[in-house]
Scaffold this active site. Sequence first.
Site, short mmCIF file in Angstrom:
data_model
loop_
_atom_site.label_atom_id
_atom_site.label_comp_id
_atom_site.label_asym_id
_atom_site.label_seq_id
_atom_site.Cartn_x
_atom_site.Cartn_y
_atom_site.Cartn_z
N LYS A 1 -30.85 -25.68 -45.51
CA LYS A 1 -30.03 -25.05 -44.48
C LYS A 1 -30.68 -23.71 -44.08
O LYS A 1 -31.59 -23.72 -43.27
CB LYS A 1 -28.58 -24.98 -44.95
N SER B 1 -17.98 -24.17 -45.48
CA SER B 1 -18.74 -24.38 -44.24
C SER B 1 -17.90 -24.81 -43.04
O SER B 1 -18.33 -24.66 -41.92
CB SER B 1 -19.82 -25.43 -44.48
N SER C 1 -11.40 -27.00 -60.18
CA SER C 1 -12.16 -27.17 -58.94
C SER C 1 -11.35 -26.69 -57.74
O SER C 1 -10.18 -27.07 -57.57
CB SER C 1 -12.51 -28.66 -58.81
N THR D 1 -29.35 -24.73 -51.60
CA THR D 1 -30.14 -25.75 -50.93
C THR D 1 -31.36 -25.12 -50.28
O THR D 1 -31.36 -23.93 -49.95
CB THR D 1 -29.32 -26.50 -49.85
N THR E 1 -36.28 -39.92 -60.69
CA THR E 1 -36.63 -39.97 -59.27
C THR E 1 -37.89 -39.14 -59.04
O THR E 1 -38.13 -38.15 -59.74
CB THR E 1 -35.44 -39.48 -58.40
N THR E 2 -38.67 -39.55 -58.06
CA THR E 2 -39.92 -38.87 -57.77
C THR E 2 -39.65 -37.45 -57.28
O THR E 2 -38.71 -37.23 -56.51
CB THR E 2 -40.69 -39.66 -56.70
N ARG F 1 -18.98 -43.10 -36.53
CA ARG F 1 -19.94 -42.03 -36.24
C ARG F 1 -21.10 -42.54 -35.40
O ARG F 1 -21.68 -43.58 -35.69
CB ARG F 1 -20.49 -41.45 -37.54
C1 LIG Z 1 -24.76 -29.62 -47.20
C2 LIG Z 1 -24.05 -29.28 -48.48
C3 LIG Z 1 -24.55 -29.67 -49.71
C4 LIG Z 1 -25.69 -30.62 -49.82
O1 LIG Z 1 -26.91 -29.99 -49.58
P1 LIG Z 1 -28.13 -30.87 -49.03
O2 LIG Z 1 -29.30 -30.08 -49.40
O3 LIG Z 1 -27.90 -31.06 -47.57
O4 LIG Z 1 -28.07 -32.18 -49.76
C5 LIG Z 1 -23.95 -29.18 -50.87
N1 LIG Z 1 -22.88 -28.37 -50.81
C6 LIG Z 1 -22.34 -28.00 -49.64
C7 LIG Z 1 -21.15 -27.11 -49.64
C8 LIG Z 1 -22.89 -28.46 -48.44
O5 LIG Z 1 -22.32 -28.14 -47.28
#
Ligand SMILES: *Cc1c(COP(=O)(O)O)cnc(C)c1O
Length: 439
Positions: free
Chosen positions: A254, A195, A143, A251, A283-284, A25
């Site tokens: 995105k 995705s 899953s 998240t 974790t912080t 990459r």
């Molecule tokens: C990008 C992604 C995540 C992780 O999310 P981040 O906030 O980027 O760590 C989790 N699940 C799927 C399906 C994703 O594409």
Amino acid sequence: MVESVNYQSHFVDAIGRLKAENRYRVFANLERDARTFPTALWRQDGDPTEAREVTIWCSNDYLGMGGHQDVRRAACEAIDKHGIGAGGTRNISGTHSQIVGLEEELADLHGKDAALVFTSGWISNLAALSTIAQTLPDCLILSDALNHNSMIEGVRRSGCEKKLWRHNDIADLERSLIEAGPERAKLIVFESLYSMDGDIAPVREIAALARKYNALTYVDEVHAVGMYGARGGGICERDGMMQHIDIIEGTLAKGYGGLGGYIAANEAIIDVVRSYAPSFIFTTSLPPSVIAGARAAVRHLKQSSVERQRHQRMAALTKHALAAAGLPIMHNSSHIVPLMVGDADLCKKASDMLLERHSIYIQPINYPTVDIGTERLRITPTPRHTEAHVTDLVESLVDVWRTLGLPFTEPKVVPFLARSTAAAIDPQCAYPEMKRAAE
Ligand SMILES: *Cc1c(COP(=O)(O)O)cnc(C)c1O
């Protein structure tokens, strides 16, 4: 004589293997401009003196919210007021008013009792899946075969038995549910919107099966939150399914354009993850500025649908234009536009040529993100792309396809939104800065 370990050669060999398989990459050095996104400055080989303006066509900042003025203002004010860090883990002085407020906002978004924020979506899946499954006796995890790496890691970490069901195949899922029997604890794990192909899960049917066979449901809505549903609650909101799914994961990185992940569920489930998950506890916590920005984005998208409408319109327009030019897009009903190449080397070459010759940035998607032989360019139109951007994209791709001898398909007509819908969306009112930048 015992031969000593040559440490360096192992590292060099490991990289050599990736290069031999065309899987090595290379990251593009990009400087995004909040005001003119999807425009960015690209520095070839990181050369600080040479920068070229490029158009990003593969960002997961799907709605351009990372640069939205309310979001920037909220983040700047929070830094000014609170400084840059949270100052500790959630348990040790790191629970600030911004993060508590965001969790309330997210619980409300998904119609759940409570929500819990993590440092990323990846961590939220790891933490939540492993902890929830471990808490249940002899839990069987069912899953979907195409689940994201973060979910696979969460399942693995739980140490529980896992059974894959064929992607989006309800009959296959039902067979496994029957086989497991009514007494056993069962956790169904899937994504609402995948995705890489852009296809959508049959949420209603999965929820119905879960009810019938007494299973718990966990959905990853990462590629849908902010973008679907009347308030951005995702596919489950759009389909009226939020109350029928037990745990919703999302998240902030995105559709909301920032950083962080979360789950929303009932009080007891949230309390268990909060209390038992090491990747949450040790974790912080995310800093007030990052959370304030995300909070502004979530709030904005709860009451504004202009971005969502224009996003769908630009995705439909892009698909329409690419298909009409005979470019091999994979059809789906979402905002993702996958363009099939089917070869790792050619996919990388196409991406390089787009950037070097046409100033268009689309990262190649190769194995292990997708299967070998299905390598592709994954195009993500945003509300901030214009019709001129689309025209440029199509012309550039046609040139690349011709130059590399890639196969065209029969030109197709993909249904496009009615003119009346398109006319109702005024990009300038949603993005005043876009107009300013163009002037
Ligand atoms: C990008 C992604 C995540 C992780 O999310 P981040 O906030 O980027 O760590 C989790 N699940 C799927 C399906 C994703 O594409």
